[in-house]
Design a protein around this motif. Structure first.
Motif, PDB file in Angstrom:
ATOM      1  N   ARG A 265      85.930  25.259  35.288  1.00  0.00           N
ATOM      2  CA  ARG A 265      86.237  26.675  35.025  1.00  0.00           C
ATOM      3  C   ARG A 265      87.521  27.087  35.742  1.00  0.00           C
ATOM      4  O   ARG A 265      88.389  27.757  35.162  1.00  0.00           O
ATOM      5  CB  ARG A 265      85.071  27.539  35.518  1.00  0.00           C
ATOM      6  CG  ARG A 265      85.202  28.997  35.163  1.00  0.00           C
ATOM      7  CD  ARG A 265      84.081  29.786  35.826  1.00  0.00           C
ATOM      8  NE  ARG A 265      84.615  30.740  36.770  1.00  0.00           N
ATOM      9  CZ  ARG A 265      83.960  31.206  37.826  1.00  0.00           C
ATOM     10  NH1 ARG A 265      82.742  30.776  38.095  1.00  0.00           N
ATOM     11  NH2 ARG A 265      84.512  32.085  38.606  1.00  0.00           N
ATOM     12  N   PHE A 266      87.662  26.675  36.995  1.00  0.00           N
ATOM     13  CA  PHE A 266      88.877  27.000  37.747  1.00  0.00           C
ATOM     14  C   PHE A 266      90.121  26.410  37.054  1.00  0.00           C
ATOM     15  O   PHE A 266      91.168  27.032  37.008  1.00  0.00           O
ATOM     16  CB  PHE A 266      88.804  26.441  39.172  1.00  0.00           C
ATOM     17  CG  PHE A 266      87.887  27.200  40.097  1.00  0.00           C
ATOM     18  CD1 PHE A 266      87.423  28.463  39.785  1.00  0.00           C
ATOM     19  CD2 PHE A 266      87.497  26.643  41.318  1.00  0.00           C
ATOM     20  CE1 PHE A 266      86.593  29.168  40.647  1.00  0.00           C
ATOM     21  CE2 PHE A 266      86.672  27.339  42.195  1.00  0.00           C
ATOM     22  CZ  PHE A 266      86.209  28.596  41.851  1.00  0.00           C
TER      23      PHE A 266
ATOM     24  N   LEU B 223      79.853  26.998  25.793  1.00  0.00           N
ATOM     25  CA  LEU B 223      79.967  27.752  27.046  1.00  0.00           C
ATOM     26  C   LEU B 223      81.272  28.545  27.086  1.00  0.00           C
ATOM     27  O   LEU B 223      81.296  29.719  27.459  1.00  0.00           O
ATOM     28  CB  LEU B 223      79.960  26.776  28.227  1.00  0.00           C
ATOM     29  CG  LEU B 223      78.616  26.285  28.738  1.00  0.00           C
ATOM     30  CD1 LEU B 223      78.842  25.220  29.801  1.00  0.00           C
ATOM     31  CD2 LEU B 223      77.796  27.433  29.314  1.00  0.00           C
ATOM     32  N   ASP B 224      82.367  27.875  26.697  1.00  0.00           N
ATOM     33  CA  ASP B 224      83.684  28.530  26.776  1.00  0.00           C
ATOM     34  C   ASP B 224      83.748  29.743  25.863  1.00  0.00           C
ATOM     35  O   ASP B 224      84.359  30.765  26.199  1.00  0.00           O
ATOM     36  CB  ASP B 224      84.803  27.538  26.401  1.00  0.00           C
ATOM     37  CG  ASP B 224      84.992  26.451  27.448  1.00  0.00           C
ATOM     38  OD1 ASP B 224      84.230  26.437  28.425  1.00  0.00           O
ATOM     39  OD2 ASP B 224      85.901  25.622  27.280  1.00  0.00           O
TER      40      ASP B 224
ATOM     41  N   ASP C 294      79.158  32.084  37.284  1.00  0.00           N
ATOM     42  CA  ASP C 294      78.729  31.098  38.277  1.00  0.00           C
ATOM     43  C   ASP C 294      77.516  30.309  37.801  1.00  0.00           C
ATOM     44  O   ASP C 294      77.375  29.118  38.088  1.00  0.00           O
ATOM     45  CB  ASP C 294      78.397  31.790  39.609  1.00  0.00           C
ATOM     46  CG  ASP C 294      79.639  31.980  40.461  1.00  0.00           C
ATOM     47  OD1 ASP C 294      80.663  31.320  40.176  1.00  0.00           O
ATOM     48  OD2 ASP C 294      79.599  32.804  41.387  1.00  0.00           O
ATOM     49  N   ARG C 295      76.639  30.992  37.081  1.00  0.00           N
ATOM     50  CA  ARG C 295      75.457  30.270  36.561  1.00  0.00           C
ATOM     51  C   ARG C 295      75.863  29.308  35.446  1.00  0.00           C
ATOM     52  O   ARG C 295      75.337  28.207  35.334  1.00  0.00           O
ATOM     53  CB  ARG C 295      74.429  31.279  36.011  1.00  0.00           C
ATOM     54  CG  ARG C 295      73.508  31.858  37.079  1.00  0.00           C
ATOM     55  CD  ARG C 295      72.322  32.587  36.456  1.00  0.00           C
ATOM     56  NE  ARG C 295      72.735  33.786  35.745  1.00  0.00           N
ATOM     57  CZ  ARG C 295      72.934  34.975  36.315  1.00  0.00           C
ATOM     58  NH1 ARG C 295      72.752  35.121  37.619  1.00  0.00           N
ATOM     59  NH2 ARG C 295      73.293  36.014  35.596  1.00  0.00           N
ATOM     60  N   MET C 296      76.822  29.738  34.629  1.00  0.00           N
ATOM     61  CA  MET C 296      77.240  28.891  33.504  1.00  0.00           C
ATOM     62  C   MET C 296      78.006  27.655  33.978  1.00  0.00           C
ATOM     63  O   MET C 296      77.926  26.584  33.375  1.00  0.00           O
ATOM     64  CB  MET C 296      78.127  29.703  32.551  1.00  0.00           C
ATOM     65  CG  MET C 296      77.389  30.764  31.778  1.00  0.00           C
ATOM     66  SD  MET C 296      78.524  31.984  31.056  1.00  0.00           S
ATOM     67  CE  MET C 296      79.489  31.004  29.921  1.00  0.00           C
ATOM     68  N   TYR C 297      78.785  27.843  35.030  1.00  0.00           N
ATOM     69  CA  TYR C 297      79.625  26.746  35.542  1.00  0.00           C
ATOM     70  C   TYR C 297      79.307  26.550  37.025  1.00  0.00           C
ATOM     71  O   TYR C 297      80.077  26.941  37.896  1.00  0.00           O
ATOM     72  CB  TYR C 297      81.109  27.080  35.370  1.00  0.00           C
ATOM     73  CG  TYR C 297      81.524  27.330  33.942  1.00  0.00           C
ATOM     74  CD1 TYR C 297      81.864  26.272  33.102  1.00  0.00           C
ATOM     75  CD2 TYR C 297      81.574  28.619  33.435  1.00  0.00           C
ATOM     76  CE1 TYR C 297      82.246  26.501  31.796  1.00  0.00           C
ATOM     77  CE2 TYR C 297      81.954  28.861  32.118  1.00  0.00           C
ATOM     78  CZ  TYR C 297      82.289  27.803  31.306  1.00  0.00           C
ATOM     79  OH  TYR C 297      82.667  28.029  29.999  1.00  0.00           O
TER      80      TYR C 297
END
Ligand code: SF4
Length: 284
Positions: free
Chosen positions: A35-36, A231-232, A245-248
């Protein structure tokens, strides 16, 4: 976080995830780091550049440029000069360390090139290959693609790190499998053999994929891409920080000390603090 995701209606084709294998592997290693790296904009600030990356990039550039020379100029001495031209300064502790590394890199490139046949023209050098699956448009830039005649095309990937390679590294590499399938698709030639060339030792580890093995790798890449794409899409439609945060979630491991985002990741830095930028160098 981003808004403005496009609506998708039933029957409308899903956009393929454009991904190099490194994107999929980053997600597998640590969804937060993914994600980052790929989603958060502005991206969180990375740590300083790594010396081992500077080292590896210079070696790769020198070898690529050597093959671009006219045949009569492909000499060992010229390879050393190309390494000097390509040398990158970032990440080293000081001038002494940087110059010692440059000398090792030059020796490494000269030794490697000394064992090559300069007339054995590769079919591709830093060649981009691509293929599509149900959920992804996969692409990658291959260090070298050799034409071994009746054996077909061979993927060659240079390695400059201190990690001693095994056949399993070649067999299990998602990137190498994608490169092989992509080369076959792009160049329309049979390609099953992948090779890791470890420049510090001169070792070559190779794996010959079967049709089934290659299909399994590509199927795996496709299913990771499907998961990531879904997800994206949700992320880009807009989610709050807790949901993101939960997703990634962070995948904490000893690798956190090598993560570019260590300094902005509480969980990761609590387990392994950032290493010195030169810590990955293979020093005598
Ligand atoms: S420090 Fe570790 S947990 Fe945090 S983003 Fe990096 S790899 Fe993931």
């Amino acid at each position: 976080m981003h808004g403005g995701a496009q609506l998708r209606f039933d029957g409308m084709p899903r956009r393929l995830l454009q991904a190099a294998p490194s994107r999929l592997v980053t997600y597998l290693d640590c969804p937060r780091r993914y994600r980052f790296s790929y989603l958060d904009r502005p991206a969180p600030q990375k740590g300083p550049p790594w010396a081992h990356n500077s080292f590896g990039a210079a070696v790769h550039t020198a070898l690529a440029n050597w093959w671009k020379l006219p045949l009569q100029q492909r000499t060992v001495a010229r390879a050393g000069g190309l390494l000097d031209d390509a040398w990158l300064l970032d990440g080293y502790r000081d001038h002494t360390q940087r110059e010692a590394a440059r000398s090792r890199a030059r020796d490494m490139v000269e030794r490697y090139v000394g064992d090559l046949d300069p007339t054995d023209e590769p079919i591709g050098v830093e060649r981009t290959v691509a293929l599509k699956t149900d959920h992804a448009a996969l692409f990658g830039r291959v260090d070298r693609i050799d034409d071994r005649g009746s054996e077909g095309l061979v993927i060659v990937d240079y390695k400059t790190g201190r990690h001693v390679l095994t056949v399993d590294d070649a067999r299990t590499s998602l990137a190498l499998a994608v490169y092989a399938a992509g080369a076959e698709r792009t160049l329309r030639r049979h390609c099953r053999r992948v090779e890791l060339h470890h420049l510090p030792t001169g070792d070559v580890v190779a794996w010959e994929h079967t049709d089934e093995g290659l299909t399994r790798h590509i199927g795996r890449a496709d299913s990771i891409a499907a998961e990531v794409a879904e997800l994206d899409e949700r992320f880009k439609a807009g989610v709050d920080a807790a949901e993101a945060d939960r997703m990634y979630p962070p995948q904490v491991s000893s690798l956190c000390g090598w993560c570019d985002f260590n300094r902005c990741c509480g969980e990761g830095s609590a387990v392994a603090g950032p290493r010195h930028p030169w810590a990955g160098l293979d020093e005598p």
